[in-house]
Write an enzyme that holds these catalytic residues in place. Structure first.
Site, PDB file in Angstrom:
ATOM      1  N   SER A 102       0.771  -1.367   0.182  1.00  0.00           N
ATOM      2  CA  SER A 102       0.120  -0.070   0.169  1.00  0.00           C
ATOM      3  C   SER A 102       0.743   1.442  -0.148  1.00  0.00           C
ATOM      4  O   SER A 102       0.191   2.284  -0.158  1.00  0.00           O
ATOM      5  CB  SER A 102      -1.075  -0.013   1.204  1.00  0.00           C
ATOM      6  OG  SER A 102      -2.139  -0.753   0.876  1.00  0.00           O
ATOM      7  N   LYS A 105       0.214   3.622  -2.855  1.00  0.00           N
ATOM      8  CA  LYS A 105      -1.015   4.518  -2.628  1.00  0.00           C
ATOM      9  C   LYS A 105      -0.643   5.966  -2.561  1.00  0.00           C
ATOM     10  O   LYS A 105      -0.991   6.990  -2.902  1.00  0.00           O
ATOM     11  CB  LYS A 105      -1.880   4.436  -1.366  1.00  0.00           C
ATOM     12  CG  LYS A 105      -3.010   3.002  -1.473  1.00  0.00           C
ATOM     13  CD  LYS A 105      -3.469   2.833  -0.355  1.00  0.00           C
ATOM     14  CE  LYS A 105      -4.443   1.776  -0.625  1.00  0.00           C
ATOM     15  NZ  LYS A 105      -4.020   0.341  -0.278  1.00  0.00           N
ATOM     16  N   SER A 160      -6.061   2.617   4.789  1.00  0.00           N
ATOM     17  CA  SER A 160      -5.540   1.713   3.396  1.00  0.00           C
ATOM     18  C   SER A 160      -6.689   1.280   2.934  1.00  0.00           C
ATOM     19  O   SER A 160      -6.496  -0.035   2.132  1.00  0.00           O
ATOM     20  CB  SER A 160      -4.503   1.068   3.889  1.00  0.00           C
ATOM     21  OG  SER A 160      -3.510   0.855   2.835  1.00  0.00           O
TER      22      SER A 160
END
Length: 301
Positions: A102, A105, A160
């Protein structure tokens, strides 16, 4: 894509910032190399040759006389840089291409934040939640429910939430369009190790990034006021049904102090992640005494 590094790994990352590398003056950094520069008005593509030392394996650092020894860090790759100048202070296999989980991101946010007005309401359609990978972290986005774009961004940064990523990507033209735009954004920042396949960071064949590239994304993010505000938020409310809301907490335990981890003084945040293939991943920044460092840690063993 859930909780970040283990307590031991988190402590190692902290030690990198606090004990080992703050003692290194800029002149002691890695052979005049740094993260690609951002001129006034925003990032630009790199116009410098590839940094030779940072492409070598092993630890690269030129400590000043009397500097403390580097602590042992079990990560497959890590990097510490000055957030203002971009100068790399020390690194280990900085350009090793690894699954980012993640932490990708960060690139997603850099790409989409300028294009989606945060105050606009949006009612989620069923097709926008299709294709979310099994075991993904979720913030609780529900079809038929109306959210502001800012709510969805808090879901991305704090929880997340891959469900929030899917909705935002749909508003950006779709999954493949978003991946292509992220890829172009990475190249414009001089991040040449990154290959985007799944914009949420979910384990996907061929998807990779590096400690160097992720530090570039983190540094660029801190220069974006919206990005910096979201990534540094510890707790927020997320809309539920019927006008009620529920609390969400940032998965970065150095920021929140959850699960017995002491909050790290001066921590700004950024993004952590976890998948079975990537292991634990972290991009973080901390400010002390007027200086800000960016740290990337990939897959501590």
């Amino acid at each position: 894509m859930k909780i970040g590094l283990s307590s031991r790994a988190l402590v190692s990352a902290c030690v990198l910032c606090a004990a080992g590398l703050l003692a290194l003056a800029p002149a002691a950094a890695v052979a005049h190399e740094g993260l690609d520069p951002d001129p006034p008005g925003g990032p630009r593509a790199a116009a410098i040759p590839r940094p030779a030392l940072l492409y070598r394996s092993g630890t690269q650092v030129h400590p000043l006389s009397g500097a403390p020894r580097l602590p042992h860090v079990s990560a497959l790759s890590w990097l510490v840089a000055d957030a203002d100048s971009g100068e790399v202070l020390a690194a280990y296999d900085a350009h090793r291409r690894l699954p980012p989980a993640s932490t990708l991101k960060t690139l997603f946010a850099l790409t989409l934040l300028p294009t989606l007005p945060v105050g606009v309401p949006h009612t989620v359609r069923p097709e926008e939640l299709a294709g979310i990978g099994p075991g993904s972290s979720l913030v609780g986005v529900a079809e038929g429910r109306t959210y502001r774009i800012a709510d969805l961004w808090r879901g991305v940064f704090l929880s997340s939430g891959n469900d929030a990523v899917h909705v935002l990507a749909a508003l950006n033209g779709g999954w493949r369009t978003t991946a292509a735009r992220m890829q172009a954004k990475a190249r414009s920042l001089g991040a040449l190790d990154t290959r985007v396949v799944s914009p949420d960071g979910y384990d996907t064949p061929g998807q990779v990034s590096s400690a160097y590239d992720l530090a570039v994304f983190g540094r660029a993010g801190l220069r974006n006021a919206e990005f910096a505000r979201y990534c540094g938020t510890a707790v927020a409310s997320f809309p539920g049904g019927g006008g009620w809301a529920y609390p969400i907490r940032n998965t970065n335990r150095l920021l929140t102090g959850a699960d017995g981890v002491d909050p790290y003084p001066g921590l700004i945040g950024i993004k952590n992640g976890y998948t079975s293939k990537a292991g634990n991943t972290l991009v973080a920044a901390a400010r002390r005494g007027g200086r800000t460092l960016v740290v990337t840690v990939l897959n501590p063993r």
